[in-house]
Design a protein around this motif. Structure first.
Motif, PDB file in Angstrom:
ATOM      1  N   PRO A 100       0.825  -1.212   0.000  1.00 48.95           N
ATOM      2  CA  PRO A 100       0.000   0.000   0.000  1.00 48.95           C
ATOM      3  C   PRO A 100       0.854   1.255   0.000  1.00 48.95           C
ATOM      4  O   PRO A 100       2.012   1.246   0.466  1.00 48.95           O
ATOM      5  N   PRO A 101       0.336   2.379  -0.522  1.00 43.70           N
ATOM      6  CA  PRO A 101       1.089   3.638  -0.515  1.00 43.70           C
ATOM      7  C   PRO A 101       1.536   4.071   0.877  1.00 43.70           C
ATOM      8  O   PRO A 101       2.530   4.795   1.015  1.00 43.70           O
ATOM      9  N   SER A 102       0.833   3.635   1.919  1.00 44.52           N
ATOM     10  CA  SER A 102       1.197   4.028   3.282  1.00 44.52           C
ATOM     11  C   SER A 102       2.527   3.451   3.739  1.00 44.52           C
ATOM     12  O   SER A 102       3.071   3.883   4.762  1.00 44.52           O
ATOM     13  N   THR A 103       3.075   2.497   2.990  1.00 44.81           N
ATOM     14  CA  THR A 103       4.396   1.973   3.341  1.00 44.81           C
ATOM     15  C   THR A 103       5.511   2.922   2.925  1.00 44.81           C
ATOM     16  O   THR A 103       6.636   2.810   3.419  1.00 44.81           O
ATOM     17  N   ALA A 104       5.231   3.855   2.005  1.00 49.27           N
ATOM     18  CA  ALA A 104       6.294   4.629   1.368  1.00 49.27           C
ATOM     19  C   ALA A 104       6.761   5.791   2.234  1.00 49.27           C
ATOM     20  O   ALA A 104       5.965   6.544   2.786  1.00 49.27           O
ATOM     21  N   THR A 105       8.072   5.937   2.301  1.00 55.79           N
ATOM     22  CA  THR A 105       8.687   7.075   2.975  1.00 55.79           C
ATOM     23  C   THR A 105       9.946   7.471   2.217  1.00 55.79           C
ATOM     24  O   THR A 105      10.421   6.728   1.352  1.00 55.79           O
ATOM     25  N   GLY A 106      10.481   8.647   2.534  1.00 51.98           N
ATOM     26  CA  GLY A 106      11.579   9.190   1.765  1.00 51.98           C
ATOM     27  C   GLY A 106      12.946   8.954   2.370  1.00 51.98           C
ATOM     28  O   GLY A 106      13.083   8.260   3.392  1.00 51.98           O
ATOM     29  N   PRO A 107      13.980   9.519   1.758  1.00 51.37           N
ATOM     30  CA  PRO A 107      15.351   9.331   2.222  1.00 51.37           C
ATOM     31  C   PRO A 107      15.506   9.670   3.702  1.00 51.37           C
ATOM     32  O   PRO A 107      14.920  10.627   4.199  1.00 51.37           O
ATOM     33  N   GLY A 108      16.289   8.879   4.375  1.00 51.00           N
ATOM     34  CA  GLY A 108      16.504   9.076   5.799  1.00 51.00           C
ATOM     35  C   GLY A 108      15.515   8.337   6.658  1.00 51.00           C
ATOM     36  O   GLY A 108      15.755   8.059   7.825  1.00 51.00           O
ATOM     37  N   GLY A 109      14.332   8.059   6.065  1.00 48.97           N
ATOM     38  CA  GLY A 109      13.283   7.368   6.807  1.00 48.97           C
ATOM     39  C   GLY A 109      12.624   8.278   7.829  1.00 48.97           C
ATOM     40  O   GLY A 109      12.199   9.387   7.486  1.00 48.97           O
ATOM     41  N   PRO A 110      12.569   7.843   9.088  1.00 50.68           N
ATOM     42  CA  PRO A 110      13.143   6.581   9.550  1.00 50.68           C
ATOM     43  C   PRO A 110      12.271   5.375   9.219  1.00 50.68           C
ATOM     44  O   PRO A 110      11.067   5.509   8.994  1.00 50.68           O
ATOM     45  N   ILE A 111      12.900   4.209   9.196  1.00 46.89           N
ATOM     46  CA  ILE A 111      12.183   2.943   9.149  1.00 46.89           C
ATOM     47  C   ILE A 111      11.749   2.640  10.585  1.00 46.89           C
ATOM     48  O   ILE A 111      12.598   2.507  11.469  1.00 46.89           O
ATOM     49  N   ARG A 112      10.451   2.568  10.800  1.00 44.14           N
ATOM     50  CA  ARG A 112       9.930   2.364  12.160  1.00 44.14           C
ATOM     51  C   ARG A 112       9.558   0.894  12.350  1.00 44.14           C
ATOM     52  O   ARG A 112       8.634   0.385  11.712  1.00 44.14           O
ATOM     53  N   LEU A 113      10.289   0.229  13.206  1.00 41.17           N
ATOM     54  CA  LEU A 113      10.014  -1.176  13.477  1.00 41.17           C
ATOM     55  C   LEU A 113       8.769  -1.307  14.351  1.00 41.17           C
ATOM     56  O   LEU A 113       8.610  -0.569  15.329  1.00 41.17           O
ATOM     57  N   PRO A 114       7.882  -2.238  14.031  1.00 44.17           N
ATOM     58  CA  PRO A 114       6.725  -2.481  14.904  1.00 44.17           C
ATOM     59  C   PRO A 114       7.178  -3.015  16.265  1.00 44.17           C
ATOM     60  O   PRO A 114       8.336  -3.392  16.460  1.00 44.17           O
ATOM     61  N   ASP A 177       3.775   0.398   8.018  1.00 45.83           N
ATOM     62  CA  ASP A 177       4.171   1.765   7.658  1.00 45.83           C
ATOM     63  C   ASP A 177       5.691   1.873   7.623  1.00 45.83           C
ATOM     64  O   ASP A 177       6.389   1.288   8.463  1.00 45.83           O
ATOM     65  N   THR A 178       6.194   2.644   6.647  1.00 47.72           N
ATOM     66  CA  THR A 178       7.624   2.923   6.410  1.00 47.72           C
ATOM     67  C   THR A 178       8.394   1.711   5.910  1.00 47.72           C
ATOM     68  O   THR A 178       9.628   1.733   5.895  1.00 47.72           O
ATOM     69  N   PHE A 179       7.703   0.673   5.443  1.00 46.68           N
ATOM     70  CA  PHE A 179       8.398  -0.525   4.985  1.00 46.68           C
ATOM     71  C   PHE A 179       8.828  -0.434   3.518  1.00 46.68           C
ATOM     72  O   PHE A 179       9.181  -1.451   2.917  1.00 46.68           O
ATOM     73  N   LEU A 180       8.809   0.764   2.945  1.00 46.75           N
ATOM     74  CA  LEU A 180       9.403   0.985   1.619  1.00 46.75           C
ATOM     75  C   LEU A 180       9.976   2.400   1.593  1.00 46.75           C
ATOM     76  O   LEU A 180       9.237   3.380   1.717  1.00 46.75           O
TER      77      LEU A 180
END
Length: 273
Positions: A100-114, A177-180
């Motif tokens: 889903p589009p809600s996974t997308a985030t930009g450079p730097g993230g952060p990647i948020r672990l569940p 969320d943030t998984f891409l």
């Protein structure tokens, strides 16, 4: 090579190796990245000719390069070496999934672990993303350059413990969320075919290269992937096919994940819980 990007606050940019200018300065008829993507197969304006001084890349903070992420297709087990590492049978057709589009985030993230009680084994995977420029369906492989705008580095995440419980849990394992992560810009080469001959993808975690490969190691190269997927799906400007990873690295709170995609450059993101 041209580059399409957005600043951290969403302003569209166009650039080259010397730097970036506002997209509207290069062409007043272009106001969004999606409009520029549709123009890309025929050629983008020269940022050097714009009535604005180019700003070097290192002086800019980039956001997600797409205004509104569309369909985010992922491809699994697309490098022969990676499939063998996982003891998986080589697929006869591309193994695909949607995020889903809600996974997308930009450079730097952060990647948020569940939370760890939801998933406690997450991997990051560097990939080459193909960005569609024109609405299209049933695309022949030799029409690839006519509809594709360019390419973007991607970091894709998987909750592997969820997936291992049951392969039917793939969508959940991929869709937090943030998984891409995508960016920092879409590279628009003069010749997509010549560009793909130079591509090397590396998955890097905390400056350690976990895996790397070239597109020659793919089971299904980008033109074949687009042709296959477009048999059943109509693509639109801004849709992305993430073409698979040469290998994944486990990530934890405090790590840095990086997709090093030659000849575009690096995309990195911090990992937090």
């Amino acid at each position: 090579m041209r580059y399409l990007a957005r600043t951290a606050d969403g302003a569209p940019l166009i650039g080259d190796e010397e730097g970036f200018v506002p997209l509207g300065a290069a062409d007043p008829d272009l106001s969004t990245i999606e409009e520029a993507l549709a123009r890309a197969p025929d050629g983008l304006p020269d940022p050097a000719a714009a009535p604005a001084e180019r700003v070097p890349e290192e002086e800019l903070a980039f956001g997600l390069p797409l205004d509104r992420p569309g369909k985010l297709w992922g491809i699994g087990l697309n490098y022969a070496d990676h499939a063998e590492d996982l003891d998986e049978v080589r697929p006869e057709e591309p193994a695909s999934f949607l995020k889903p589009p809600s996974t997308a985030t930009g450079p730097g993230g952060p990647i948020r672990l569940p939370d760890a009680d939801v998933t406690d084994r997450i991997t990051a995977e560097a990939e080459l993303g193909v960005v569609v420029g024109r609405r299209c369906s049933s695309v022949a492989e030799d029409e690839f350059a006519d509809v594709v705008a360019g390419f973007v580095p991607i970091i894709d995440m998987t909750a592997e413990d969820i997936l291992e419980r049951n392969p039917r849990f793939l969508t959940r394992a991929k869709s937090f969320d943030t998984f891409l992560v995508a960016g920092p810009y879409v590279a628009v080469p003069d010749s997509p075919e010549a560009f793909m001959e130079k591509v090397r993808v590396r998955t890097v975690v905390n400056d350690e290269t976990v895996s790397e490969n070239t597109l020659d190691g793919m089971l299904f190269e980008p033109p074949e992937l687009l042709s296959y997927l477009s048999e059943s799906t109509t693509f639109a400007p801004g849709d992305v096919i993430s073409t698979g990873t040469p290998g994944a690295g486990v990530i934890e709170d405090g790590d840095e994940a990086r997709a090093a995609v030659e000849p575009i450059g690096d995309l990195s993101a911090d990992v937090v819980r």
